[in-house]
Motif scaffolding. Structure first.
Motif, mmCIF file in Angstrom:
data_model
loop_
_atom_site.group_PDB
_atom_site.id
_atom_site.type_symbol
_atom_site.label_atom_id
_atom_site.label_comp_id
_atom_site.label_asym_id
_atom_site.label_seq_id
_atom_site.Cartn_x
_atom_site.Cartn_y
_atom_site.Cartn_z
ATOM 1 N N TYR A 494 -31.357 64.691 68.571
ATOM 2 C CA TYR A 494 -30.847 65.769 67.528
ATOM 3 C C TYR A 494 -30.907 65.352 66.085
ATOM 4 O O TYR A 494 -30.225 63.981 65.721
ATOM 5 N N ASN A 495 -31.195 66.284 65.413
ATOM 6 C CA ASN A 495 -31.277 66.010 63.895
ATOM 7 C C ASN A 495 -30.115 66.724 63.102
ATOM 8 O O ASN A 495 -30.110 67.882 63.187
ATOM 9 N N TYR A 496 -29.185 66.107 62.321
ATOM 10 C CA TYR A 496 -28.277 66.815 61.614
ATOM 11 C C TYR A 496 -28.782 66.598 60.278
ATOM 12 O O TYR A 496 -28.733 65.297 59.839
ATOM 13 N N MET A 497 -28.937 67.513 59.539
ATOM 14 C CA MET A 497 -29.078 67.464 57.991
ATOM 15 C C MET A 497 -27.992 68.049 56.852
ATOM 16 O O MET A 497 -27.381 69.142 57.568
ATOM 17 N N ALA A 498 -28.161 67.905 55.799
ATOM 18 C CA ALA A 498 -27.283 68.538 54.733
ATOM 19 C C ALA A 498 -28.074 68.338 53.385
ATOM 20 O O ALA A 498 -28.610 67.141 53.202
ATOM 21 N N ALA A 499 -28.090 69.319 52.704
ATOM 22 C CA ALA A 499 -28.483 69.271 51.331
ATOM 23 C C ALA A 499 -27.172 68.285 50.503
ATOM 24 O O ALA A 499 -26.073 68.456 50.798
ATOM 25 N N MET A 500 -27.983 67.443 49.570
ATOM 26 C CA MET A 500 -27.052 66.482 49.001
ATOM 27 C C MET A 500 -27.416 66.288 47.384
ATOM 28 O O MET A 500 -27.749 65.019 47.178
ATOM 29 N N PRO A 501 -27.696 67.029 46.663
ATOM 30 C CA PRO A 501 -28.527 66.885 45.235
ATOM 31 C C PRO A 501 -27.518 66.124 44.391
ATOM 32 O O PRO A 501 -26.386 66.275 44.225
ATOM 33 N N MET A 502 -28.106 64.987 44.195
ATOM 34 C CA MET A 502 -27.248 63.789 43.141
ATOM 35 C C MET A 502 -28.116 62.875 42.553
ATOM 36 O O MET A 502 -29.001 62.351 43.244
ATOM 37 N N SER A 591 -37.543 54.629 36.345
ATOM 38 C CA SER A 591 -37.166 56.068 36.148
ATOM 39 C C SER A 591 -35.932 56.232 37.256
ATOM 40 O O SER A 591 -35.771 55.621 38.149
ATOM 41 N N LEU A 592 -35.516 57.184 36.481
ATOM 42 C CA LEU A 592 -34.250 57.648 37.614
ATOM 43 C C LEU A 592 -34.507 58.284 38.815
ATOM 44 O O LEU A 592 -35.405 59.173 38.596
ATOM 45 N N ILE A 593 -33.768 57.977 39.718
ATOM 46 C CA ILE A 593 -33.907 58.693 41.188
ATOM 47 C C ILE A 593 -32.847 59.816 41.314
ATOM 48 O O ILE A 593 -31.691 59.445 40.869
ATOM 49 N N GLU A 594 -33.120 60.628 42.436
ATOM 50 C CA GLU A 594 -32.315 61.539 42.630
ATOM 51 C C GLU A 594 -32.250 61.656 44.249
ATOM 52 O O GLU A 594 -33.413 61.592 44.854
ATOM 53 N N ILE A 595 -31.173 61.884 44.746
ATOM 54 C CA ILE A 595 -31.103 62.451 46.137
ATOM 55 C C ILE A 595 -31.342 63.788 46.240
ATOM 56 O O ILE A 595 -30.555 64.524 45.612
#
Length: 690
Positions: A494-502, A591-595
């Protein structure tokens, strides 16, 4: 004695693999019955019971794992036979399904005559609701519940059977979306409800909406199917719940499969890499490409260093699906693919297929058009009297007649040359597909073994390998049911996902990322515990969707089970740079990385099978059943070729090409210049000779 049973319902045949606790594995095939899958399963059960001499109820009573893979969802999407669906969305976003982010499929970008995709929800059934959540999760416009109720009244009048709910920025604040879904369930208790935040809780509004709609469109279809299958197995004596195979390469319970119907779309071929790994690893191969040619399609997967690529945000049959899927390249090239002449007088093969009904001309079921199977009969590769160990009588004259009428006479050539033309064209189509999963993704196919799966693959596999430069081919005796075999080797997944913009700068709250991972894993463990899977059999694999700030697309970086924090973040960044360089040939270390999103894959581990070993062979020449003329070149010159009975071969037996090996459910063509050796694991290792 205990058993495991895998059932893979394909478009033409339904495959059955039964493994027992002593290591014996039995393979059976029945003609698929798309109108009622239980009829094909009943036929397979009859074959199993007859061979083992045990009532099927006794076998099922001792079966501790029963897995079903199905094309029901795929076929419903292909044929647009899902249910009437409605969509409740944020006002102003009713047309996102048609706008499709302005995207046009590769190869048609500049073709103004290319027709738009058929939208699964009619325009008048995409109902806007006044509400608005901002990107930071704050509520700008409260949910207008009356709008939701009015939408439900519209759906009731229109006979809508499934409702998708998807609001803008629900990943930042899901209260509006969940409340709307609650109202729909109260007012339309018989309707199937698909909620974006539940089906695909990650960023990208169009992808989330499209995924929720596809899930709604297919949900009642899958529900009807699994209800019928469950009852059939229970009526026949099974004591364990049937599990269903998903596109992500793992098993799921009935409840999960119904609520996540979108995960059933590519159920069949998704198990091939697991079976391929079981075949390849004992022989020392970590890099392999599985090719599965059935009656209708040709499916390709690539595994590099033991890992098979899993993708999200796929455009599948022109519909955007965000949920994870094993990366499968699918072509309309199967044994039933039809050879035809276009208006320019050029020979084509597929994508039209004769399927199971009426099937190739040689099947004597009413088919009159020439297919790839008919070409293989005319070339001498297939037994001219019967297939499937004698259970499927065929008519070789009908194959020649169909090829003559529809191809040879129109081109003014012999039947033999026309048959070789069909064989060569379908091979070229399949080679192009192999190139797409390998060369076009930065892999050299010569570094891989080619593994044959599916009943028709072994007829073509050495020709395919020769064309693309692969020097080692693996064809297990179970090739024609390899996907069904892969199912009983797989884990619950099973895949459990969430948005996490950062942004990963000095202000990054890495503790929040780690805490969210822990929450997802807790939810996943609880779900598996509720299915009777103990904690010691549960494993987690984490991944993070990352990108350089300013990019549109992200890369999914596997981080295993490591914790996210100040100690590990630099190694995670380095992994992202490496992956970006592999995929796009460059990286930007400064370069800056984002999640963007995070994901935990929760696995309920399945015990490995104890492999049986084949007895040593004596003399391969003793297994020659007959000789018949076969054609291996465009000149259509026939060569008297030995046909071996595969059931009489043992470990270590070597067979030089040109030759044919007939196994009960597949036929292996060893092209000139190739040599086959039967390994003790039950796999033919076919190598190009210098």
């Amino acid at each position: 004695m205990t058993y495991r049973l895998g059932v893979d319902a394909g478009g033409t045949f339904t495959d059955f693999v039964l493994a027992d606790s002593k290591g014996s594995i039995h393979l059976f095939k029945a003609t698929s019955t798309p109108e009622d899958g239980t009829r094909a399963i009943a036929e397979g059960f009859a074959q199993i019971s007859e061979k083992l001499g045990i009532p099927m109820s006794d076998i099922l009573g001792q079966t501790d794992l029963c897995v079903n893979g199905t094309t029901v969802g795929l076929n419903a999407l292909i044929q647009h036979k899902g249910v009437k669906t409605g969509l409740i969305c944020t006002a102003g976003h009713e047309d996102s399904l048609e706008i499709r982010l302005g995207h046009k499929e590769e190869g048609y970008r500049y073709d103004d005559a290319y027709p738009p995709a058929r939208i699964l929800v009619d325009r008048h059934l995409r109902v806007p609701v006044r509400e608005r959540v901002l990107a930071d999760g704050s509520v700008r416009t409260p949910l207008n519940e009356q709008d939701v109720r009015e939408a439900c009244e519209v759906f009731r009048r229109e006979g809508v059977r499934a409702v998708a709910v998807s609001f803008l920025w629900s990943v930042a604040n899901d209260q509006h979306e969940r409340r709307a879904a609650q109202i729909v369930r109260e007012m339309l208790p018989e309707a199937y409800v698909s909620v974006g935040i539940e089906v695909f809780p990650q960023m990208r509004e169009y992808t989330r909406t499209s995924t929720a709609v596809v899930n709604a469109y297919l949900g009642p279809v899958l529900n009807t199917y699994v209800t019928r299958i469950d009852k059939f197995f229970q009526d026949n004596g099974t004591r364990v719940p049937v599990r269903y195979f998903q596109s992500n390469g793992g098993m799921a319970s009935r409840g999960v499969m119904v609520s996540r119907a979108v995960n059933a779309i590519n159920s069949g071929p998704a198990s091939a890499p697991m079976a391929g790994r079981h075949v390849a690893q004992p022989l020392g191969f970590e890099n392999f490409i599985t090719v599965d040619m059935g009656g209708t399609s040709f499916d390709i997967t690539l595994t590099h260093q033991g890992k098979t690529n899993v993708t999200k945000d796929n455009d599948f049959l022109r519909y955007r699906i965000g949920t994870p899927m094993i990366q499968v390249e699918t072509l309309g090239a199967g044994g039933g693919s039809i050879g035809w002449i276009d208006s320019m007088g050029v020979l084509n093969v597929g994508p039209q297929s004769a399927g199971a009904t009426p099937g190739p001309a040689c099947y004597k079921r009413g088919g009159t058009l020439p297919t790839v199977t008919d070409a293989n009969v005319a070339l001498g590769y297939l037994n001219p009297e019967s297939l499937l160990g004698g259970r499927l009588p065929i008519d070789a004259a009908a194959s020649r007649g169909a090829i003559a009428m529809h191809v040879a006479e129109k081109l003014g050539i012999t039947v033999e040359k026309a048959a070789y033309g069909i064989f060569s064209i379908v091979n070229n189509n399949m080679v192009n597909g192999i190139r797409r999963v390998s060369i076009e993704r930065g892999y050299d196919p010569r570094d891989f073994a080619l593994i044959g799966a599916g009943g028709a693959t072994a007829l073509h596999i050495t020709a395919l390998a020769r064309e693309i430069g692969i020097r080692t081919v693996l064809v297990p005796k179970l090739a024609s049911g390899l996907c069904a075999f892969g199912q009983i080797l797989s884990d619950v997944k099973y895949n459990y996902m969430a948005a996490m913009p950062m942004r990963l700068d000095e202000r990054a709250d890495l503790a929040r990322v780690e805490q969210r991972f822990i929450e997802l894993e807790r939810d996943g463990a609880a779900a598996l515990n509720s299915e009777g899977i103990s904690r010691d059999r549960i494993a987690f694999k984490r991944s993070i969707d990352m990108r350089y700030v300013g990019q549109v697309h992200e890369c999914s970086v596997d981080i295993g089970d490591i914790a996210v924090g100040t100690v590990t973040i630099e190694s995670i960044k380095a992994a992202f740079h490496r992956l970006h360089r592999q995929l796009f040939t460059y990286d930007e270390p400064d370069s800056l990385i984002e999640i963007v999103n995070i994901e935990t894959t929760v696995l309920g581990k399945t015990d490995l099978l104890s492999p049986a070993q084949l007895p040593k062979g004596d003399q391969a020449s003793e297994a020659i059943r007959t000789r018949r003329p076969m054609i291996f070149g465009a000149d259509a010159a026939a060569i008297s070729t030995a046909v071996y009975d595969g059931t009489r071969l043992g470990a270590g037996d070597v067979i030089d090409g040109p030759s044919v090996i007939e196994e009960p459910t597949t036929t292996i063509v060893v092209q000139p210049g190739w040599q086959a050796r039967l390994d003790s694991t039950g796999c033919y290792v076919i190598s190009a000779q210098e």
